[in-house]
Design a protein around this motif. Structure first.
Motif, short mmCIF file in Angstrom:
data_model
loop_
_atom_site.label_atom_id
_atom_site.label_comp_id
_atom_site.label_asym_id
_atom_site.label_seq_id
_atom_site.Cartn_x
_atom_site.Cartn_y
_atom_site.Cartn_z
N THR A 1 90.44 99.00 -41.22
CA THR A 1 90.09 99.98 -42.24
C THR A 1 88.85 100.72 -41.75
OG1 THR A 1 90.95 98.56 -43.99
CG2 THR A 1 89.43 100.31 -44.65
N ALA A 2 88.89 102.05 -41.87
CA ALA A 2 87.76 102.87 -41.41
C ALA A 2 87.58 104.03 -42.39
CB ALA A 2 88.03 103.40 -40.01
N PHE A 3 86.43 104.66 -42.29
CA PHE A 3 86.17 105.85 -43.10
C PHE A 3 86.56 107.09 -42.33
CE2 PHE A 3 82.86 102.84 -44.72
CZ PHE A 3 83.43 102.66 -45.97
N ARG A 4 87.03 108.10 -43.05
CA ARG A 4 87.42 109.35 -42.42
C ARG A 4 86.28 109.86 -41.54
NH1 ARG A 4 89.11 113.91 -46.36
NH2 ARG A 4 86.93 113.69 -46.91
N GLN B 1 85.00 107.27 -48.67
CA GLN B 1 83.73 106.61 -48.96
C GLN B 1 83.28 107.00 -50.36
OE1 GLN B 1 80.77 106.48 -45.68
NE2 GLN B 1 82.16 107.95 -44.71
N ALA B 2 82.67 106.06 -51.04
CA ALA B 2 82.15 106.34 -52.38
C ALA B 2 81.00 107.33 -52.29
CB ALA B 2 81.68 105.05 -53.02
N PRO B 3 80.88 108.22 -53.28
CA PRO B 3 79.73 109.12 -53.29
C PRO B 3 78.42 108.35 -53.50
CG PRO B 3 81.07 109.42 -55.27
CD PRO B 3 81.75 108.41 -54.41
N VAL B 4 77.32 108.96 -53.10
CA VAL B 4 75.99 108.35 -53.24
C VAL B 4 75.28 109.06 -54.39
CG1 VAL B 4 73.79 107.92 -52.11
CG2 VAL B 4 75.92 107.84 -50.77
N ALA B 5 74.96 108.29 -55.43
CA ALA B 5 74.26 108.86 -56.60
C ALA B 5 72.76 108.78 -56.38
CB ALA B 5 74.66 108.10 -57.86
N GLU B 6 72.09 109.88 -56.60
CA GLU B 6 70.62 109.96 -56.46
C GLU B 6 70.11 110.60 -57.75
OE1 GLU B 6 67.49 108.83 -54.89
OE2 GLU B 6 69.14 108.68 -53.47
N ALA B 7 69.44 109.80 -58.60
CA ALA B 7 69.01 110.28 -59.92
C ALA B 7 67.61 110.88 -59.91
CB ALA B 7 69.07 109.13 -60.93
N GLY B 8 67.01 110.98 -58.76
CA GLY B 8 65.65 111.53 -58.68
C GLY B 8 64.63 110.43 -58.53
N ASP C 1 78.37 113.23 -51.18
CA ASP C 1 79.57 112.53 -50.81
C ASP C 1 79.67 112.49 -49.30
OD1 ASP C 1 82.65 112.63 -50.03
OD2 ASP C 1 82.44 111.60 -51.96
N PRO C 2 79.65 111.31 -48.69
CA PRO C 2 79.66 111.21 -47.22
C PRO C 2 80.90 111.86 -46.58
CG PRO C 2 79.29 109.04 -48.21
CD PRO C 2 79.58 109.99 -49.31
N ASP C 3 81.99 111.97 -47.35
CA ASP C 3 83.21 112.60 -46.81
C ASP C 3 83.21 114.11 -47.01
OD1 ASP C 3 84.49 110.16 -46.02
OD2 ASP C 3 84.88 109.76 -48.14
N GLY C 4 82.18 114.62 -47.71
CA GLY C 4 82.12 116.05 -47.94
C GLY C 4 83.00 116.52 -49.09
N ASP C 5 83.53 115.57 -49.88
CA ASP C 5 84.36 115.95 -51.03
C ASP C 5 83.46 116.56 -52.09
OD1 ASP C 5 86.59 114.87 -49.77
OD2 ASP C 5 86.36 112.92 -50.71
#
Length: 181
Positions: A67-70, A149-156, A176-180
């Motif tokens: 299993t790998a990430f795009r 890949q799951a998106p990365v949430a950054e709340a400040g 989103d690391p995949d650019g979605d």
């Protein structure tokens, strides 16, 4: 061990190895001159026979499913492949299937370790065939599944405020690391 007699003695060696053999030729004078006699002539020849195991096909092992990430390079590992006779083997990787629209290709396809860079999400089936100088192996396959890949949430920035205070969060640095989107 075994003794064979007659003009063409036969013995079957069932296992590979080196065997000592002797050929003893015994002749009477009668057989030599055509006259009756009881004296014998004996000739002995010692030698050895090397019995080799027959060459069989090598065994391909394409390694485990991955299993790998795009966008990530997956290493295809054929190091578990072997030749039962110890012969040198060559490698041939092939991409059997990929998600529709994919332009992915295998790099270093003639190496023990090849590389696949999946450009779309989904399953990529790869095949490995190894060969010695005489035989090709039965193909072995592995599946590389490229996942999102799951998106990365950054709340400040962290904030410390008294209870009951209205605070404002800033999610603009989320990504989103995949650019979605």
């Amino acid at each position: 061990g075994n003794v064979g007699t007659g003009r063409n003695p036969v013995h079957v060696y069932r296992n590979p190895g080196v065997y000592d053999v002797s050929l003893i030729l015994t002749l009477s004078e009668q057989e030599l001159s055509g006259q009756k006699s009881t004296s014998l002539l004996q000739i002995r020849k010692d030698d050895y026979i090397v019995v080799l195991s027959p060459n069989g096909p090598p065994v391909a092992n394409a390694g485990p499913d991955l299993t790998a990430f795009r966008g990530q390079v997956a290493t295809l590992d054929g190091s578990g492949s072997n030749d039962p006779n110890g012969d040198a083997i060559t490698y041939q990787w092939r991409l059997l299937s990929a998600p529709e629209g994919s332009a992915a290709a295998i790099q270093n396809a003639e190496s023990e370790q090849a590389r696949l860079n999946g450009d779309l999400l989904g399953a990529y089936e790869v095949q490995l065939i190894v060969a010695d100088a005489e035989f090709d192996s039965t193909p072995d396959t592995a599946v590389v599944t490229y996942v999102n890949q799951a998106p990365v949430a950054e709340a400040g920035a962290d904030q410390v405020v008294p209870a009951g205070t209205l605070i404002e969060l800033d999610g603009r640095d989320s990504s989103d690391p995949d650019g979605d989107p």
